[in-house]
Motif scaffolding. Structure first.
Motif, PDB file in Angstrom:
ATOM      1  N   LEU A 285       1.773  -0.205  -5.407  1.00 38.77           N
ATOM      2  CA  LEU A 285       0.536   0.546  -5.259  1.00 38.77           C
ATOM      3  C   LEU A 285       0.835   1.928  -4.709  1.00 38.77           C
ATOM      4  O   LEU A 285       1.956   2.226  -4.291  1.00 38.77           O
ATOM      5  CB  LEU A 285      -0.422  -0.196  -4.319  1.00 38.77           C
ATOM      6  N   SER A 286      -0.179   2.775  -4.705  1.00 35.26           N
ATOM      7  CA  SER A 286      -0.041   4.142  -4.217  1.00 35.26           C
ATOM      8  C   SER A 286      -1.230   4.473  -3.334  1.00 35.26           C
ATOM      9  O   SER A 286      -2.233   3.761  -3.318  1.00 35.26           O
ATOM     10  CB  SER A 286       0.018   5.122  -5.401  1.00 35.26           C
ATOM     11  N   ASN A 287      -1.119   5.574  -2.590  1.00 31.71           N
ATOM     12  CA  ASN A 287      -2.289   6.076  -1.873  1.00 31.71           C
ATOM     13  C   ASN A 287      -2.936   7.248  -2.595  1.00 31.71           C
ATOM     14  O   ASN A 287      -3.789   7.924  -2.036  1.00 31.71           O
ATOM     15  CB  ASN A 287      -1.954   6.420  -0.419  1.00 31.71           C
ATOM     16  N   HIS A 288      -2.547   7.459  -3.849  1.00 32.96           N
ATOM     17  CA  HIS A 288      -3.262   8.341  -4.773  1.00 32.96           C
ATOM     18  C   HIS A 288      -3.405   7.579  -6.082  1.00 32.96           C
ATOM     19  O   HIS A 288      -2.403   7.182  -6.679  1.00 32.96           O
ATOM     20  CB  HIS A 288      -2.525   9.671  -4.966  1.00 32.96           C
ATOM     21  N   PRO A 289      -4.639   7.342  -6.541  1.00 29.88           N
ATOM     22  CA  PRO A 289      -4.860   6.384  -7.629  1.00 29.88           C
ATOM     23  C   PRO A 289      -4.265   6.786  -8.967  1.00 29.88           C
ATOM     24  O   PRO A 289      -4.041   5.918  -9.814  1.00 29.88           O
ATOM     25  CB  PRO A 289      -6.386   6.270  -7.701  1.00 29.88           C
ATOM     26  N   ALA A 290      -3.984   8.077  -9.180  1.00 25.86           N
ATOM     27  CA  ALA A 290      -3.370   8.469 -10.445  1.00 25.86           C
ATOM     28  C   ALA A 290      -1.968   7.889 -10.580  1.00 25.86           C
ATOM     29  O   ALA A 290      -1.480   7.679 -11.697  1.00 25.86           O
ATOM     30  CB  ALA A 290      -3.320   9.991 -10.554  1.00 25.86           C
ATOM     31  N   ASN A 291      -1.317   7.625  -9.449  1.00 27.16           N
ATOM     32  CA  ASN A 291       0.070   7.161  -9.490  1.00 27.16           C
ATOM     33  C   ASN A 291       0.207   5.703  -9.894  1.00 27.16           C
ATOM     34  O   ASN A 291       1.255   5.301 -10.413  1.00 27.16           O
ATOM     35  CB  ASN A 291       0.735   7.363  -8.129  1.00 27.16           C
ATOM     36  N   ASP A 292      -0.796   4.890  -9.610  1.00 23.14           N
ATOM     37  CA  ASP A 292      -0.690   3.466  -9.942  1.00 23.14           C
ATOM     38  C   ASP A 292      -1.795   3.013 -10.892  1.00 23.14           C
ATOM     39  O   ASP A 292      -2.014   1.819 -11.058  1.00 23.14           O
ATOM     40  CB  ASP A 292      -0.691   2.603  -8.670  1.00 23.14           C
ATOM     41  N   LEU A 293      -2.482   3.964 -11.511  1.00 22.89           N
ATOM     42  CA  LEU A 293      -3.530   3.672 -12.501  1.00 22.89           C
ATOM     43  C   LEU A 293      -4.640   2.805 -11.921  1.00 22.89           C
ATOM     44  O   LEU A 293      -5.229   1.970 -12.614  1.00 22.89           O
ATOM     45  CB  LEU A 293      -2.932   2.996 -13.741  1.00 22.89           C
TER      46      LEU A 293
END
Length: 340
Positions: A285-293
């Motif tokens: 997962l990421s803390n920016h949603p573009a990175n983990d879709l």
């Protein structure tokens, strides 16, 4: 902006304690050929399945960007996705630009990151929790992955909304020092950083375990994006199965031509790849949603709740994605090293 001496010394001390910061085998001297080799390795690892982090392979800025050069207001104003459950015990209550994940435990919530502003707390986090039958008073811990305003901005408001039992705040010791002394980035849009209460809040160090109810969160300090970025690891559940998730705590190369910082980033990515291999982590997962879709994957789950969970990319997918992150960092390190 140079790294203040006390933070540079802190990073050196941290690296001395981390296996990932030990001296790696000698790499070939930087050249156009090594840059191209790292780019090719990143592309091969990404394949067609995991292209999200390939943007990191673009040339990083030579100088640290100023927060005023980013359209924060525009990013914050983007229409937010509906909140939703990525897993039975993990709820997305973030925006279109920056994430906030609510991890459910038997003793309330661990909220991973607090968005930018008071307004986002009241407009996104509070109603997002309510949509799942939850409330700010259920938050026992706010884990701030790193000390930038888009992740700590709403923390004090969340404490105020919690009532008589405010949540503890968790940030790495290095990033608490940064937010209490000299911010890397500041903007009038972001509130002042939260103030640490030593009796309640946690200044985390690498390897600390955050225990809450039936849940344990491993706190891995992964320096690079900030000197004290935390990448937490914890279990998630879906469809009667348990998975292990890693949140990569800080992504972009926003510190200019700083080879030591890039080396720390590379070491952290390589170390987390080995931890992911050892612990069979299958969710990244990421803390920016573009990175983990995040937005796309939540929409797919809403449309077809019976589908295979799209956030579960398997251990091979996690390892390949962390390879992309590392190889893109190495390509940028070699680009910088070639500059006069």
């Amino acid at each position: 902006m140079p790294i203040p001496n006390h933070l540079a010394l802190g990073l050196a001390a941290l690296c001395a304690t981390l296996a990932g910061c030990s001296t790696p085998p000698a790499a070939p001297p930087a050249s156009e050929a090594t840059v191209m080799a790292h780019l090719a390795a990143a592309q091969q690892a990404a394949g067609t399945e995991y292209p999200e982090y390939l943007n990191l392979c673009k040339p990083a800025p030579l100088k640290r960007p100023d927060a005023g050069s980013v359209d924060l207001a525009g990013l914050i104003a983007r229409p937010a996705p509906p909140p939703g459950a990525a897993f039975d015990n993990l709820i997305y209550v973030g925006s279109a630009w920056v994430s906030a994940w609510a991890l459910k435990t038997s003793d309330g919530l661990v909220l991973i990151d607090a968005l930018n502003t008071v307004d986002e707390v009241e407009r996104l986090i509070v109603p997002g929790l309510a949509s799942q039958g939850l409330a700010p008073a259920d938050i026992r811990t706010v884990l701030v992955t790193h000390g930038h305003g888009d992740h700590y901005g709403g923390a004090e408001r969340l404490r105020a909304l919690a009532g008589a039992t405010p949540p503890r705040l968790v940030m790495s010791a290095l990033d608490w020092t940064m937010t209490e002394t000299q911010l890397e980035f500041a903007s009038p849009i972001w509130p002042a950083p939260p103030r640490r209460n030593p009796a309640r809040d946690l200044a985390a160090r690498d390897g600390d375990l955050l225990r809450q109810g039936d849940t344990t969160v491993q706190l891995h300090v992964t320096p690079g994006h900030t000197l004290g970025t935390i990448s937490p690891v914890f279990e998630v559940r879906a469809g009667g199965r348990t998975h292990k998730a890693l949140v990569w705590g800080g992504t972009s190369f926003n510190f200019g031509r700083d080879l030591s910082r890039l080396d720390a980033y590379i070491a952290a990515a390589d170390r987390m790849r080995e931890i992911a291999r050892r612990e069979q982590i299958d969710v990244l997962l990421s803390n920016h949603p573009a990175n983990d879709l995040t937005v796309k994957r939540l929409a797919a789950l809403r449309a077809n709740p019976a589908m295979a969970n799209p956030f579960v990319i398997g251990n091979a997918g996690v390892l390949r994605t962390l390879t992309v992150i590392s190889e893109c960092a190495k390509a940028n390190r070699d680009r910088f090293a070639l500059m006069p």
